[in-house]
Scaffold this active site. Structure first.
Site, PDB file in Angstrom:
ATOM      1  NE  ARG A 102      36.106  33.148  38.939  1.00 56.56           N
ATOM      2  CZ  ARG A 102      37.179  32.455  39.324  1.00 56.56           C
ATOM      3  NH1 ARG A 102      37.226  31.150  39.131  1.00 56.56           N
ATOM      4  NH2 ARG A 102      38.198  33.047  39.887  1.00 56.56           N
ATOM      5  CG  HIS A 129      41.521  36.946  38.278  1.00 59.88           C
ATOM      6  ND1 HIS A 129      40.592  37.251  39.253  1.00 59.88           N
ATOM      7  CD2 HIS A 129      41.928  35.670  38.538  1.00 59.88           C
ATOM      8  CE1 HIS A 129      40.456  36.212  40.054  1.00 59.88           C
ATOM      9  NE2 HIS A 129      41.242  35.251  39.651  1.00 59.88           N
ATOM     10  CD  GLN A 132      45.417  35.225  41.469  1.00 56.18           C
ATOM     11  OE1 GLN A 132      44.427  34.553  41.710  1.00 56.18           O
ATOM     12  NE2 GLN A 132      46.534  35.091  42.153  1.00 56.18           N
ATOM     13  CG  ASP A 222      46.826  31.618  34.465  1.00 58.67           C
ATOM     14  OD1 ASP A 222      46.474  30.558  35.019  1.00 58.67           O
ATOM     15  OD2 ASP A 222      46.001  32.481  34.068  1.00 58.67           O
ATOM     16  CB  CYS A 261      46.562  32.916  39.454  1.00 60.37           C
ATOM     17  SG  CYS A 261      46.313  32.085  37.873  1.00 60.37           S
ATOM     18  NE  ARG A 289      42.427  36.327  44.764  1.00 59.84           N
ATOM     19  CZ  ARG A 289      41.648  35.620  43.934  1.00 59.84           C
ATOM     20  NH1 ARG A 289      42.130  34.553  43.338  1.00 59.84           N
ATOM     21  NH2 ARG A 289      40.413  35.994  43.657  1.00 59.84           N
TER      22      ARG A 289
HETATM   23  N1   CP Z   1      43.173  31.953  41.253  1.00 55.79           N
HETATM   24  C1   CP Z   1      41.816  31.839  41.240  1.00 55.79           C
HETATM   25  O1   CP Z   1      41.075  32.777  40.937  1.00 55.79           O
HETATM   26  O2   CP Z   1      41.385  30.606  41.611  1.00 55.79           O
HETATM   27  P1   CP Z   1      39.889  30.081  41.513  1.00 55.79           P
HETATM   28  O3   CP Z   1      39.571  29.937  40.048  1.00 55.79           O
HETATM   29  O4   CP Z   1      39.911  28.746  42.226  1.00 55.79           O
HETATM   30  O5   CP Z   1      38.977  31.071  42.173  1.00 55.79           O
HETATM   31  N1  NVA Z   2      43.479  32.343  33.281  1.00 53.06           N
HETATM   32  C1  NVA Z   2      42.760  31.422  34.132  1.00 53.06           C
HETATM   33  C2  NVA Z   2      42.787  31.908  35.543  1.00 53.06           C
HETATM   34  C3  NVA Z   2      42.073  31.040  36.541  1.00 53.06           C
HETATM   35  C4  NVA Z   2      42.139  31.588  37.931  1.00 53.06           C
HETATM   36  C5  NVA Z   2      41.334  31.262  33.611  1.00 53.06           C
HETATM   37  O1  NVA Z   2      40.717  32.273  33.246  1.00 53.06           O
HETATM   38  O2  NVA Z   2      40.850  30.127  33.565  1.00 53.06           O
END
Ligand code: CP
Ligand code: NVA
Length: 305
Positions: A102, A129, A132, A222, A261, A289
């Site tokens: 990440r 992502h 997701q 989101d 998400c 997930r």
């Molecule tokens: N939806 C998602 O990726 O959640 P987190 O940021 O908690 O991993």
């Molecule tokens: N769009 C959001 C998704 C988090 C799971 C972000 O990148 O913060």
């Protein structure tokens, strides 16, 4: 050896193959069985941003599959002045069987994939992502029994999650509609990319949330301000205010599922009434997930039957 840096790294047939393994493992899990498909395998999680779902669902998945996971946070010096991403990735790849990353910048995950020598999975970047999006479309398939021909309406920012959903929906024959204010839609470069990789896909954009959700099987939203965009928060709150998913909007699509998400900013992009309401499947989505990532890990590491 394969990577999943963006969802388009998987063909439609490969997504279906991953879903098939996921479904099998989910059914066994729900019957109290854990299929140890990955004994002795090690997954590294290299995270530059906070996470609940991605981190815990991957860690639990590895434990259920008989393997181990290592969470590597800031103290390993990843993407810092301590050492180059290339040196970090080459060494890490000697110890583990797969890496989930990440990152702040999408290019970081691409660099890691180029050197690691083991499969690299994007656990969220500023651009994508994929895990997701796969879990969301899997959830729809589990609920409705099919996905091709259905409309997936995303109301909000044309962000990392929206981009990955557009690709997965387009790939599996769904119509994807993004309702976003001007300036927050897909950029020209991404539109060109979509036209190249999915020339026949129905991927549309509008500024009208009501038009987007009419006839939709899913209404998705989101956060308006993603991780890393905090300085833009005031401007984004203003721009996205007409795009809140509330009871008024959902009244235009009484049969649609509501997805998010998570984490959610309740009272901003979605009201309590919708996220806690009868159309919402947000917890099921989050649960998916883990099931889909099990399928993905087993498939990537060559252990899927
Ligand atoms: N939806 C998602 O990726 O959640 P987190 O940021 O908690 O991993
Ligand atoms: N769009 C959001 C998704 C988090 C799971 C972000 O990148 O913060």
């Amino acid at each position: 050896m394969r990577h999943v840096v963006v969802p388009e790294d998987l063909s439609a047939a490969e997504i279906e193959a991953v879903f098939a393994v996921s479904r099998d493992l989910q059914e066994k899990f729900e019957a109290g069985r854990r299929d140890a498909l990955l004994p002795g395998r090690v997954l590294a999680l290299v995270f530059e941003k906070p996470s609940l779902r991605t981190r815990v669902s991957f860690e639990a998945a590895m434990a259920h599959l008989g393997g181990t996971s290592l969470f590597l946070g800031a103290d390993t010096g990843f993407a810092s002045s301590r050492e180059s991403i290339a040196d970090f990735g080459r060494v890490l790849g000697e110890y583990v069987d797969a890496i989930v990353c990440r990152s702040n910048a999408h290019a970081t995950i691409e660099q890691l994939a180029a050197v690691a020598g083991v499969p690299v999975i994007n656990g969220l970047s500023d651009q994508a992502h994929p895990c997701q999006a796969l879990a969301d479309v899997y959830t729809l398939r589990q609920r409705v029994g099919r996905v091709a021909g259905l409309t997936f309406a995303f109301v909000g920012d044309g962000n990392n999650v929206a981009r990955s959903l557009a690709v997965v929906c387009g790939s599996l024959g769904m119509r994807f509609v993004l309702a976003a204010p001007p300036g927050y839609r897909f950029d020209v470069e991404f539109r060109r990319h979509l036209a190249t990789i999915l020339p026949h896909a129905a991927i549309e954009e509008t500024t009208d949330p009501v038009a987007a959700v009419k006839g939709a099987a899913v209404v998705y939203t989101d956060v308006w301000t993603s991780m890393g965009q905090e300085k833009e928060r005031a401007a984004r709150l203003e721009a996205f205010r007409p795009y809140q998913v509330n009871e008024r909007l959902m009244a235009h699509c009484p049969d649609a599922l509501f997805m998010h998400c998570l984490p959610a900013r309740r009272g901003e992009e979605v009201t309590d009434g919708v996220i806690d309401g009868p159309q919402s499947v947000v917890v099921e989505e989050a649960a998916a997930r883990m099931h889909v990532q099990k399928g993905l890990l087993a498939w990537l590491l060559g252990q899927a039957s």
